[in-house]
Design a protein around this motif. Structure first.
Motif, short mmCIF file in Angstrom:
data_model
loop_
_atom_site.label_atom_id
_atom_site.label_comp_id
_atom_site.label_asym_id
_atom_site.label_seq_id
_atom_site.Cartn_x
_atom_site.Cartn_y
_atom_site.Cartn_z
N ALA A 159 -0.37 1.97 7.19
CA ALA A 159 -0.95 0.97 8.09
C ALA A 159 -2.33 1.42 8.57
O ALA A 159 -3.25 0.60 8.67
N LEU A 160 -2.50 2.71 8.88
CA LEU A 160 -3.81 3.23 9.27
C LEU A 160 -4.84 3.02 8.15
O LEU A 160 -5.97 2.61 8.41
N ILE A 161 -4.43 3.31 6.93
CA ILE A 161 -5.33 3.15 5.78
C ILE A 161 -5.72 1.68 5.63
O ILE A 161 -6.90 1.36 5.46
N VAL B 298 3.78 8.49 1.64
CA VAL B 298 3.20 8.46 2.98
C VAL B 298 4.09 7.60 3.88
O VAL B 298 4.70 6.64 3.42
N ASP B 299 4.13 7.96 5.15
CA ASP B 299 4.89 7.17 6.11
C ASP B 299 4.22 5.82 6.32
O ASP B 299 3.02 5.66 6.08
N ILE B 300 4.99 4.88 6.81
CA ILE B 300 4.51 3.52 7.00
C ILE B 300 3.31 3.47 7.95
O ILE B 300 2.37 2.71 7.75
N LEU C 152 0.83 -1.20 0.00
CA LEU C 152 0.00 0.00 0.00
C LEU C 152 0.87 1.26 0.00
O LEU C 152 0.60 2.20 -0.74
N GLN C 153 1.92 1.25 0.77
CA GLN C 153 2.83 2.40 0.81
C GLN C 153 3.46 2.62 -0.57
O GLN C 153 3.57 3.76 -1.04
N GLU C 154 3.84 1.54 -1.24
CA GLU C 154 4.42 1.66 -2.58
C GLU C 154 3.41 2.22 -3.57
O GLU C 154 3.76 2.97 -4.49
N ARG C 155 2.12 1.82 -3.41
CA ARG C 155 1.06 2.34 -4.29
C ARG C 155 0.97 3.86 -4.20
O ARG C 155 0.60 4.52 -5.16
#
Length: 154
Positions: A128-130, A122-124, A114-117
């Motif tokens: 993770a929240l998303i 965005v921070d990790i 998700l972070q790569e997307r």
């Protein structure tokens, strides 16, 4: 395997039940298993609830994971680490894993994807929240910790 999950699963496995009263859960940790003092058993209970490993329904504690799939190693005793505070990312990983039924390793991979997307913009913790929100986790308690972390960095 997360040590807290092993500690939480143990009273349920020992009593062969899917729910326990708060008193019975703490009694099992303190006196049946002789792992900790009653005040520490209360802290473990609170930590398990905040980590979403346990949910409270009325006066009953119910695990949010399949206790029967947990293998408690022979001679297992919790270390002092089980009482340590988890960072927000660790709490989110535990929460997402418990809600989705995936391992922590799979959960971390999902957060990283998700972070790569988002092109690593965005921070990790935000990723993770998303993901936690997408999985239906109640993030209200952890949201403030993440918010505070980023506001303290200004």
């Amino acid at each position: 395997m997360d040590e807290l999950k092993l500690v939480v699963a143990s009273p349920f496995k020992k009593k062969a039940t899917s729910s326990l009263s708060i008193k019975d859960f703490e009694f099992a940790l303190s006196f049946d298993l002789k792992w900790m003092a009653p005040d520490l058993a209360s802290k473990v209970r609170d930590k398990a609830i905040s980590s979403r490993l346990l949910r409270l329904e009325g006066d009953r504690l119910i695990p949010s994971f399949a206790v029967d799939k947990i293998e408690i190693p022979h001679g297992f005793r919790p270390s002092g680490n089980v009482f340590a505070e988890k960072s927000p990312i660790e709490e989110l990983i535990t929460m997402i894993s418990a809600k989705s039924g995936k391992s922590e390793k799979e959960t971390i991979a999902g957060i990283n994807t998700l972070q790569e997307r988002f092109g690593d913009l965005v921070d990790i913790e935000i990723a993770a929240l998303i993901l936690a929100k997408e999985k239906g986790c109640d993030i209200e308690g952890i949201y403030q910790k993440v918010y505070d972390k980023f506001m303290d960095n200004d």
